[in-house]
Design a protein around this motif. Structure first.
Motif: not given
Length: 355
Positions: A17, A276, A20-21, A23-24, A272-273, A268, A87
């Protein structure tokens, strides 16, 4: 004897997570043309089939950020970074809940004897263990609502009508409030809003409902439910599962461990969707520069307000461009939308209605 972290499919990887945070956040940051035409860095942060298109040319041949007071992509990236704790919070609280649930079950099954603890340590009592669980349930549900609220602050960079203090909102008795009013009004025109409306009906409305109950009225209570299953050897294996619900309402939503884990995973997937999808778009401030009012808007203004061809028409067209840039009205709309905006602000623009 130190408290250990349990292994369970109900848990999520906090490290994943965290990655991913990051990356976001970076998906917005790398879209800023700090190094013009370098798309390799951009593509490194997007799925191969979802890379955003290159930025359009500068509308006035001015250097980036094209006359704006700040870099819009850096602003959005900063907003995503600012919601990092919110998040990650549902994952942290869910994992703690599962740890204490498993630890409590193991203690009830004779594991973790008090005599295994070192001098000065004390095994948590059954009341303490279950108190940890109930506090974690509260934290999971509150953090899910807070995380959804924080997501609105990012969407505000891409959609008009979202104030600085707008929260996720809800739909009750056919009336929508907060961000859900934006979602309900725009879901026919925007795929992302349509997706968020569907998710609201599937799970969000249920998950956010206990927030006010917990904050303002009453704690959720734990009920232990019993079920059994038959093992491969034919033995009956009992299972005792905690279920958490409000004691004030008979039809209040109830949450068991599987439901809590599914809700966190659904958040999540949605967050994330959403991030993105937005990262592939242009922020409102940039769209206002590259997507001026559509061709023919001058003729539509003259017809709607009976204005002869003159400098006045050009002034109104520029006023529309400024309103688009300021986020008052969306770019790339049909003529009718801009005429309606001018009518709603007739006094401001010195317009008289057509008799």
């Amino acid at each position: 004897m130190a408290f250990r972290l349990a292994q369970s499919p109900l848990k999520l990887s906090l490290e994943e997570r965290i990655d991913q945070a990051e990356t976001n956040k970076m998906r917005f940051f790398v879209r800023s043309p700090l190094e013009p035409n370098d798309l390799q860095i951009v593509h490194a942060y997007f799925p191969p089939d979802q890379c955003p298109p290159a930025l359009p040319d500068s509308p006035a041949l001015s250097p980036w950020p094209w006359g704006l007071s700040s870099d819009p992509f850096v602003e959005v990236s900063t907003a995503v970074h600012a919601m990092r704790a919110s998040y990650l919070a549902p994952c942290v609280h869910l994992n703690m809940y599962v740890d204490w649930m498993i630890f409590d079950a193991e203690c009830e099954n004779g594991m973790h004897s008090p005599f295994e603890y070192d001098e000065g340590e004390e095994r948590p009592s059954n009341v303490a263990r279950r108190t940890y669980m109930e506090v974690c349930v509260h934290a999971i549900l509150i953090s899910l609502k807070s995380a959804l609220d924080r997501l609105v602050s990012v969407v505000a960079h891409y959609m008009p009508g979202i104030g600085p203090y707008m929260t996720w909102g809800r739909i009750e008795n056919g009336k929508s409030s907060g961000f859900m009013s934006i979602v309900e009004q725009g879901r026919e025109r925007d795929e992302l809003l349509a997706h968020l409306f569907k998710e609201y009906e599937l799970w969000i409305s249920t998950v956010v409902a206990p927030r006010d109950e917990i904050i303002h009225y009453a704690d959720l209570q734990t009920i232990w439910t019993f079920r059994s299953s038959v093992t491969e050897s034919g033995e009956i294996e009992p299972h005792i599962t905690p279920v958490h619900a409000s004691s004030r309402e008979d039809d209040a939503p109830a949450f068991d461990p599987n439901g809590l884990s599914a809700s966190v995973r659904a958040y999540y997937a949605l967050a994330d969707h959403t991030l993105l999808t937005l990262a592939k778009r242009l922020p409102r401030s940039i769209k206002a520069l590259v997507e001026p009012p559509p061709p023919g808007i001058g003729d539509a203004i003259m017809k709607a307000f009976e204005i002869a061809p003159s400098r006045r028409v050009g002034e109104l067209r520029k006023a529309l461009s400024d309103a688009i840039r300021g986020g008052e009205v969306e770019p790339n709309q049909p003529h009718e939308a801009y005429i309606a905006f001018l009518r709603q602000n007739a006094a401001r623009f010195g317009l008289a209605e057509k008799p």
